[in-house]
Design a protein around this motif. Sequence first.
Motif, PDB file in Angstrom:
ATOM      1  N   ASP A  60       0.806  -1.220   0.000  1.00  9.59           N
ATOM      2  CA  ASP A  60       0.000   0.000   0.000  1.00  9.59           C
ATOM      3  C   ASP A  60       0.838   1.269   0.000  1.00  9.59           C
ATOM      4  O   ASP A  60       0.307   2.361  -0.192  1.00  9.59           O
ATOM      5  N   LEU A  61       2.140   1.130   0.221  1.00  5.43           N
ATOM      6  CA  LEU A  61       2.999   2.304   0.314  1.00  5.43           C
ATOM      7  C   LEU A  61       2.937   3.191  -0.929  1.00  5.43           C
ATOM      8  O   LEU A  61       2.811   4.418  -0.789  1.00  5.43           O
ATOM      9  N   PRO A  62       2.986   2.659  -2.148  1.00  9.04           N
ATOM     10  CA  PRO A  62       2.914   3.553  -3.319  1.00  9.04           C
ATOM     11  C   PRO A  62       1.625   4.387  -3.358  1.00  9.04           C
ATOM     12  O   PRO A  62       1.667   5.571  -3.697  1.00  9.04           O
ATOM     13  N   ALA A  63       0.506   3.795  -2.967  1.00  6.36           N
ATOM     14  CA  ALA A  63      -0.757   4.546  -2.967  1.00  6.36           C
ATOM     15  C   ALA A  63      -0.747   5.629  -1.897  1.00  6.36           C
ATOM     16  O   ALA A  63      -1.240   6.747  -2.125  1.00  6.36           O
ATOM     17  N   VAL A  64      -0.182   5.345  -0.735  1.00  6.69           N
ATOM     18  CA  VAL A  64      -0.111   6.340   0.337  1.00  6.69           C
ATOM     19  C   VAL A  64       0.849   7.459  -0.064  1.00  6.69           C
ATOM     20  O   VAL A  64       0.571   8.640   0.179  1.00  6.69           O
ATOM     21  N   ARG A  66       1.455   8.447  -3.134  1.00  7.04           N
ATOM     22  CA  ARG A  66       0.720   9.258  -4.121  1.00  7.04           C
ATOM     23  C   ARG A  66      -0.261  10.193  -3.430  1.00  7.04           C
ATOM     24  O   ARG A  66      -0.392  11.363  -3.803  1.00  7.04           O
ATOM     25  N   LEU A  67      -0.964   9.696  -2.416  1.00  2.96           N
ATOM     26  CA  LEU A  67      -1.907  10.529  -1.682  1.00  2.96           C
ATOM     27  C   LEU A  67      -1.197  11.722  -1.047  1.00  2.96           C
ATOM     28  O   LEU A  67      -1.661  12.857  -1.169  1.00  2.96           O
ATOM     29  N   PHE A  68      -0.078  11.483  -0.409  1.00  2.00           N
ATOM     30  CA  PHE A  68       0.628  12.585   0.244  1.00  2.00           C
ATOM     31  C   PHE A  68       1.259  13.537  -0.779  1.00  2.00           C
ATOM     32  O   PHE A  68       1.365  14.734  -0.522  1.00  2.00           O
ATOM     33  N   GLU A  69       1.642  13.028  -1.930  1.00  2.00           N
ATOM     34  CA  GLU A  69       2.112  13.917  -2.993  1.00  2.00           C
ATOM     35  C   GLU A  69       0.963  14.789  -3.491  1.00  2.00           C
ATOM     36  O   GLU A  69       1.155  15.966  -3.798  1.00  2.00           O
ATOM     37  N   LEU A  70      -0.242  14.224  -3.553  1.00  2.00           N
ATOM     38  CA  LEU A  70      -1.420  15.021  -3.919  1.00  2.00           C
ATOM     39  C   LEU A  70      -1.695  16.081  -2.863  1.00  2.00           C
ATOM     40  O   LEU A  70      -2.048  17.221  -3.197  1.00  2.00           O
ATOM     41  N   TYR A  71      -1.573  15.715  -1.584  1.00  2.00           N
ATOM     42  CA  TYR A  71      -1.748  16.708  -0.520  1.00  2.00           C
ATOM     43  C   TYR A  71      -0.760  17.866  -0.699  1.00  2.00           C
ATOM     44  O   TYR A  71      -1.126  19.033  -0.580  1.00  2.00           O
ATOM     45  N   GLU A  72       0.501  17.536  -0.966  1.00  2.00           N
ATOM     46  CA  GLU A  72       1.538  18.556  -1.130  1.00  2.00           C
ATOM     47  C   GLU A  72       1.230  19.451  -2.326  1.00  2.00           C
ATOM     48  O   GLU A  72       1.320  20.684  -2.245  1.00  2.00           O
ATOM     49  N   LEU A  73       0.845  18.843  -3.430  1.00  2.00           N
ATOM     50  CA  LEU A  73       0.509  19.613  -4.630  1.00  2.00           C
ATOM     51  C   LEU A  73      -0.712  20.499  -4.377  1.00  2.00           C
ATOM     52  O   LEU A  73      -0.735  21.668  -4.778  1.00  2.00           O
ATOM     53  N   ALA A  74      -1.714  19.965  -3.694  1.00  2.00           N
ATOM     54  CA  ALA A  74      -2.906  20.752  -3.380  1.00  2.00           C
ATOM     55  C   ALA A  74      -2.553  21.937  -2.488  1.00  2.00           C
ATOM     56  O   ALA A  74      -3.087  23.036  -2.673  1.00  2.00           O
TER      57      ALA A  74
END
Length: 141
Positions: A60-64, A66-74
Motif C-alpha cells: 500500500d505504500l505507493p498509494a499512500v 501518491r496521496l501525500f504527494e497530492l496533498y503537497e501539490l494541493a
Amino acid sequence: MSDAKSAEDRQRRNMPASLGGGAEPAAAPDPPADLSDVLRGQWVGLWSSPVAALMDPVSDLPAVVRLFELYELADRVQAQLAAAAEVDSGLVGARVRLASEIRLAEGQLGLSPRARLALGVALVAGQKAASLDDLADDADE
C-alpha cells in the motif's frame, strides 16, 4: 419461556470488525522527501494510528505516497490561489481536480469513517457502546 440467546451469547455478524484494540502498529515508512513539516507530521500520525492496521506498509505504500504527494501539490496550488490578485480559473480547476483525486484515494485507503464502514471495519474509539439493533434485541426479551 424464550428460546432467544442471552445478550452475552449473541454474535453480530453484520457489525464491522474493530481496529485499535491494542495491537502495536508497525513503524512508519520514511515519508517522501519533499513533504512539508505539517505533512510529515500527518504521515507519521497516519502510520501510527489504528487505521495503519488496514494497510500493508509494502504493497500500500505507493498509494499512500501518491496521496501525500497530492496533498503537497494541493497545498502549493492553494498557496498560489491565496497569493493571486485575481481568481485564476485554471488554478481553481486544478484545485477542484486535486480535491476529487484526494477524496478518491482516501476512500480507497479507508481513511474516512464511511470508507472504513464500506470495508467492514470500525475503529474502537469511534464505536458506540451498543447498536440500536442490540438495544432492540434486549428490549424484545
